[in-house]
Design an enzyme around this catalytic site. Sequence first.
Site, PDB file in Angstrom:
ATOM      1  N   ASP A  35     -10.594   3.998  -1.266  1.00 48.69           N
ATOM      2  CA  ASP A  35     -11.188   2.963  -0.411  1.00 48.69           C
ATOM      3  C   ASP A  35     -12.708   2.852  -0.554  1.00 48.69           C
ATOM      4  O   ASP A  35     -13.425   3.843  -0.638  1.00 48.69           O
ATOM      5  CB  ASP A  35     -10.872   3.256   1.062  1.00 48.69           C
ATOM      6  CG  ASP A  35      -9.403   3.026   1.363  1.00 48.69           C
ATOM      7  OD1 ASP A  35      -8.609   2.842   0.416  1.00 48.69           O
ATOM      8  OD2 ASP A  35      -9.052   3.042   2.554  1.00 48.69           O
TER       9      ASP A  35
ATOM     10  N   ASP B  70       0.830  -1.206   0.000  1.00 44.88           N
ATOM     11  CA  ASP B  70       0.000   0.000   0.000  1.00 44.88           C
ATOM     12  C   ASP B  70       0.867   1.261   0.000  1.00 44.88           C
ATOM     13  O   ASP B  70       1.683   1.459   0.906  1.00 44.88           O
ATOM     14  CB  ASP B  70      -0.891  -0.065   1.267  1.00 44.88           C
ATOM     15  CG  ASP B  70      -2.019   0.929   1.253  1.00 44.88           C
ATOM     16  OD1 ASP B  70      -2.039   1.818   0.377  1.00 44.88           O
ATOM     17  OD2 ASP B  70      -2.889   0.828   2.143  1.00 44.88           O
TER      18      ASP B  70
ATOM     19  N   GLY C 202      -5.224   3.412  -7.809  1.00 40.12           N
ATOM     20  CA  GLY C 202      -5.458   3.594  -9.236  1.00 40.12           C
ATOM     21  C   GLY C 202      -4.679   4.731  -9.866  1.00 40.12           C
ATOM     22  O   GLY C 202      -4.923   5.095 -11.021  1.00 40.12           O
TER      23      GLY C 202
HETATM   24  C1  GLA Z   1      -5.438   2.196   2.880  1.00 39.89           C
HETATM   25  C2  GLA Z   1      -5.941   1.050   2.006  1.00 39.89           C
HETATM   26  C3  GLA Z   1      -6.961   0.227   2.779  1.00 39.89           C
HETATM   27  C4  GLA Z   1      -6.338  -0.291   4.057  1.00 39.89           C
HETATM   28  C5  GLA Z   1      -5.770   0.854   4.885  1.00 39.89           C
HETATM   29  C6  GLA Z   1      -4.959   0.364   6.072  1.00 39.89           C
HETATM   30  O1  GLA Z   1      -6.429   3.107   3.148  1.00 39.89           O
HETATM   31  O2  GLA Z   1      -6.491   1.531   0.818  1.00 39.89           O
HETATM   32  O3  GLA Z   1      -7.440  -0.841   1.989  1.00 39.89           O
HETATM   33  O4  GLA Z   1      -5.332  -1.208   3.728  1.00 39.89           O
HETATM   34  O5  GLA Z   1      -4.917   1.683   4.107  1.00 39.89           O
HETATM   35  O6  GLA Z   1      -4.340   1.377   6.788  1.00 39.89           O
END
Ligand code: GLA
Length: 401
Positions: free
Chosen positions: A228, A158, A207
């Site tokens: 998200d 991430d 994305g």
């Molecule tokens: C981001 C990701 C989520 C999750 C959080 C965790 O927002 O997009 O899917 O993994 O971090 O902190």
Amino acid sequence: MEVKLKVRAPGGILAVFAAAMLLCALSNAQTGAQKTVAAMPPMGWNSWNHFAGKVTDKDVRAAADALVASGMRDAGYVYVNIDDTWEGTRDTSGVIRTNEKFPDMKSLADYVHSKGLKLGIYSSPGPKTCAGFAGSYGHEEQDAATYAAWGIDYLKYDLCSYREVMDRESRGDKAKANAMMREAYEKMFHAIEKTHRAMVYSLCQYGWDAVWEWGPSVGANSWRTTGDISDSYDRMSVIGFAQAGLEKYATPGNWNDPDMLEVGNGGMTGDEYRTHMTLWAMLAAPLLAGNDLSRMSPETRSILLNRDVIAVDQDAEGAQGTRVWAEGPKEIWTKSLADGGTAVALFNRGESELRINLRAKDVGLRSGFRARNVWAANEIRLDAEQTFQVPRHGVVLLVVH
Ligand code: GLA
């Protein structure tokens, strides 16, 4: 005809084949194990949508138990993925340790594996994860080696604080920032490869920079296409219906990921969750349940465990479906299936029940075929023109044979 052609121009055909293979090799960094590890969209569970920062070893074991007891494992949900907040501090040699919520990751992996399941983990190319825990920045190879030693089978990577590194070092040069982002993802891919352990490599950078165009070249098995999801019909539908147009980027081994499922988390109605599940299946999206599996209502189970909808998602052709017709709140999506059939989803995005007219020829179908009406759980014969009653925010899913 095909045989004749081959006899007449074998050199030409071989050259075309070689060029196609070369193109494939250039655009897709994955080799054997990394490619086959996600031949179909990954299925499993992820801790974030329900447990978020509170997830513990106990919750993950309970999720593994529930995957087995509910029949979800046998339906294909095999990944048990720990999201953010498992990370502790590094030891003096820089090796990442777990925090007190996860006393022993190796033993957790052994437990999960003993149930016939696989374990996934989460990190960031930045110094900190999105929840402020230790990221892999400067420790990529070390972390991949630690994951492999624990027995990890899936990594969600991430972007989070790596954005700050990009901003700082690119000084406003967007192209440089994007190149840095790709390099960071490629770096972790090579670190995984070096471990010789196959891990699904799941990119999460919301994305940016049309990741679907370059994800395969940095070894990604899947890439998030959006920000998200949340447990609301509005957010889920904004994300899901906006995926039209990305279908050409999905192939076996490489998937668009519109984020994890919210089915069963309580913020949507049954019809809305059926829309969510159907849309994700039509998109050949990873199916990662995000609810508390140890407390599932019969309706939640029936949605997550519907074999027909799972089969649409996991179809061997690996085609991502798309919108073929829309009129106001009514949309028809189709997805071609390996056996020559077609999945047809009639969505009602409106605020009241609506009738949606399906004209077989308008969506590339021939009438007179048998079709499975998935959520109604019955078989119908498809007429040239047929009207379906579709509930508010609901869907009718037909699998035409
Ligand atoms: C981001 C990701 C989520 C999750 C959080 C965790 O927002 O997009 O899917 O993994 O971090 O902190």
